[in-house]
Design a protein around this motif. Structure first.
Motif, PDB file in Angstrom:
ATOM      1  N   UNK A 214       0.842  -1.202   0.000  1.00 41.37           N
ATOM      2  CA  UNK A 214       0.000   0.000   0.000  1.00 41.37           C
ATOM      3  C   UNK A 214       0.872   1.246   0.000  1.00 41.37           C
ATOM      4  N   UNK A 215       1.985   1.185   0.706  1.00 42.99           N
ATOM      5  CA  UNK A 215       2.914   2.316   0.753  1.00 42.99           C
ATOM      6  C   UNK A 215       3.429   2.661  -0.642  1.00 42.99           C
ATOM      7  N   UNK A 216       3.767   1.648  -1.412  1.00 45.16           N
ATOM      8  CA  UNK A 216       4.319   1.878  -2.748  1.00 45.16           C
ATOM      9  C   UNK A 216       3.313   2.572  -3.662  1.00 45.16           C
ATOM     10  N   UNK A 217       2.026   2.240  -3.483  1.00 43.19           N
ATOM     11  CA  UNK A 217       0.973   2.894  -4.264  1.00 43.19           C
ATOM     12  C   UNK A 217       0.858   4.363  -3.872  1.00 43.19           C
ATOM     13  N   UNK A 218       0.915   4.640  -2.571  1.00 38.37           N
ATOM     14  CA  UNK A 218       0.801   6.019  -2.092  1.00 38.37           C
ATOM     15  C   UNK A 218       2.001   6.851  -2.531  1.00 38.37           C
ATOM     16  N   UNK A 219       3.178   6.252  -2.557  1.00 41.86           N
ATOM     17  CA  UNK A 219       4.371   6.961  -3.043  1.00 41.86           C
ATOM     18  C   UNK A 219       4.140   7.442  -4.475  1.00 41.86           C
ATOM     19  N   UNK A 220       3.553   6.591  -5.301  1.00 43.05           N
ATOM     20  CA  UNK A 220       3.256   6.972  -6.691  1.00 43.05           C
ATOM     21  C   UNK A 220       2.280   8.152  -6.726  1.00 43.05           C
ATOM     22  N   UNK A 221       1.320   8.145  -5.810  1.00 43.29           N
ATOM     23  CA  UNK A 221       0.342   9.236  -5.752  1.00 43.29           C
ATOM     24  C   UNK A 221       1.009  10.554  -5.384  1.00 43.29           C
ATOM     25  N   UNK A 222       1.941  10.505  -4.439  1.00 44.19           N
ATOM     26  CA  UNK A 222       2.651  11.725  -4.028  1.00 44.19           C
ATOM     27  C   UNK A 222       3.513  12.239  -5.177  1.00 44.19           C
ATOM     28  N   UNK A 223       4.150  11.334  -5.870  1.00 44.02           N
ATOM     29  CA  UNK A 223       4.961  11.729  -7.029  1.00 44.02           C
ATOM     30  C   UNK A 223       4.081  12.414  -8.077  1.00 44.02           C
ATOM     31  N   UNK A 224       2.892  11.869  -8.289  1.00 46.05           N
ATOM     32  CA  UNK A 224       1.950  12.441  -9.255  1.00 46.05           C
ATOM     33  C   UNK A 224       1.487  13.823  -8.799  1.00 46.05           C
ATOM     34  N   UNK A 225       1.210  13.948  -7.514  1.00 42.78           N
ATOM     35  CA  UNK A 225       0.769  15.224  -6.942  1.00 42.78           C
ATOM     36  C   UNK A 225       1.866  16.278  -7.076  1.00 42.78           C
ATOM     37  N   UNK A 226       3.089  15.902  -6.761  1.00 48.32           N
ATOM     38  CA  UNK A 226       4.208  16.844  -6.838  1.00 48.32           C
ATOM     39  C   UNK A 226       4.470  17.273  -8.282  1.00 48.32           C
ATOM     40  N   UNK A 227       4.360  16.347  -9.217  1.00 52.39           N
ATOM     41  CA  UNK A 227       4.557  16.673 -10.638  1.00 52.39           C
ATOM     42  C   UNK A 227       3.494  17.655 -11.118  1.00 52.39           C
ATOM     43  N   UNK A 228       2.247  17.428 -10.698  1.00 54.73           N
ATOM     44  CA  UNK A 228       1.151  18.316 -11.085  1.00 54.73           C
ATOM     45  C   UNK A 228       1.366  19.716 -10.524  1.00 54.73           C
ATOM     46  N   UNK A 229       1.865  19.800  -9.294  1.00 59.69           N
ATOM     47  CA  UNK A 229       2.120  21.100  -8.675  1.00 59.69           C
ATOM     48  C   UNK A 229       3.248  21.851  -9.372  1.00 59.69           C
ATOM     49  N   UNK A 230       4.292  21.115  -9.764  1.00 57.10           N
ATOM     50  CA  UNK A 230       5.408  21.740 -10.479  1.00 57.10           C
ATOM     51  C   UNK A 230       4.948  22.285 -11.823  1.00 57.10           C
ATOM     52  N   UNK A 231       4.107  21.509 -12.519  1.00 59.08           N
ATOM     53  CA  UNK A 231       3.586  21.941 -13.807  1.00 59.08           C
ATOM     54  C   UNK A 231       2.713  23.184 -13.653  1.00 59.08           C
ATOM     55  N   UNK A 232       1.888  23.188 -12.608  1.00 57.54           N
ATOM     56  CA  UNK A 232       1.021  24.340 -12.356  1.00 57.54           C
ATOM     57  C   UNK A 232       1.826  25.582 -12.037  1.00 57.54           C
ATOM     58  N   UNK A 233       2.931  25.405 -11.300  1.00 56.62           N
ATOM     59  CA  UNK A 233       3.796  26.538 -10.950  1.00 56.62           C
ATOM     60  C   UNK A 233       4.448  27.130 -12.199  1.00 56.62           C
ATOM     61  N   UNK A 234       4.837  26.262 -13.127  1.00 53.50           N
ATOM     62  CA  UNK A 234       5.473  26.734 -14.382  1.00 53.50           C
ATOM     63  C   UNK A 234       4.477  27.526 -15.230  1.00 53.50           C
ATOM     64  N   UNK A 235       3.226  27.053 -15.257  1.00 50.92           N
ATOM     65  CA  UNK A 235       2.182  27.714 -16.036  1.00 50.92           C
ATOM     66  C   UNK A 235       1.921  29.122 -15.491  1.00 50.92           C
ATOM     67  N   UNK A 236       1.915  29.209 -14.152  1.00 49.32           N
ATOM     68  CA  UNK A 236       1.698  30.510 -13.514  1.00 49.32           C
ATOM     69  C   UNK A 236       2.877  31.451 -13.769  1.00 49.32           C
TER      70      UNK A 236
END
Length: 236
Positions: A214-236
């Motif tokens: 379950x931990x490994x799945x959540x790690x993937x989710x955090x990676x996805x969340x962080x990537x989305x935030x970085x992309x949003x920051x670049x757009x701004x």
């Protein structure tokens, strides 16, 4: 009936404003309505919750002690950030603690316990088969809770409950970002079979591996969340 009603009424009257607002804020954090790293503006939050500054601050201090809120250098508060490091720490600790609990549960295991755990395992299997993952996770959670109860180890259970609020925030984040934590029905069956055999070594190993999965799945989710935030920051 009147005596019972009065007792309940007196009990409810003892619930303080800070306890109520504590639960409300915690729920918002766990459900990511207050996002990781978001500044908590006391005036705005107090107005939303209909609460004065003093109980609000007391609730935030309590949440700070539980790792859901952090205090900034200027004395204000923010929602605690998330990190892959924290995910790994939380899940590894939980895996070890549940390893302890399953050993204690095996010592206390009765036929009635086995019947109840078997029912929960069957429900995990059934809901997983029809791809109803919300119910699968719900019955999986009940399976773990049953082991907690059977273990009768209140000290370890209380520690796990303290961890679970932080863990549940990550689990909710996973769902929010389209990463389903699909509980394997086979894993629950393996765990239960080892319990029935009174095989503590393999039962402990099985439940630890289950939680690390379950931990490994959540790690993937955090990676996805962080990537989305970085992309949003670049757009701004």
């Amino acid at each position: 009936m009147e005596i019972i009603f009065k007792t309940m009424e007196n009990s409810l009257s003892r619930i303080s404003a800070k306890d109520i607002v504590y639960e409300q804020i915690k729920e918002k954090i766990i459900n990511c309505l207050l996002e990781p790293g978001q500044a908590i503006v006391n005036g705005e939050l107090g107005k939303e919750l209909g609460i004065s500054r003093t109980p609000l601050r007391e609730a935030l201090q309590r949440l700070e002690g539980e790792g859901l809120v952090v205090r900034n250098s200027n004395g204000t508060f923010s929602v605690a950030p998330i990190s892959i490091k924290e995910v790994k720490e939380l899940f590894v600790i939980r895996s070890k603690l549940e390893g302890i609990l399953i050993g204690d549960a095996i010592d206390n295991l009765t036929e009635e316990h086995i019947e109840h755990l078997s029912y929960l395992t069957e429900m995990v299997k059934l809901t997983s088969k029809i791809e109803n993952y919300a119910d699968t996770e719900n019955f999986g959670g009940k399976f773990h809770s049953a082991i907690y109860s059977i273990s009768e180890n209140t000290t370890v259970v209380n520690i796990i409950f303290q961890l679970n609020d932080r863990i549940n925030r990550y689990r909710h984040l996973a769902h929010e970002h389209g990463v389903d934590i699909e509980t394997s029905s086979a894993e629950h069956e393996f765990i239960l079979n080892f319990m029935i055999k009174r095989d503590k070594v393999n039962a402990e190993l099985a439940i630890e591996n289950h939680i690390i999965g379950a931990m490994e799945v959540v790690v993937k989710a955090v990676e996805k969340y962080e990537s989305a935030n970085k992309l949003e920051s670049k757009i701004k």
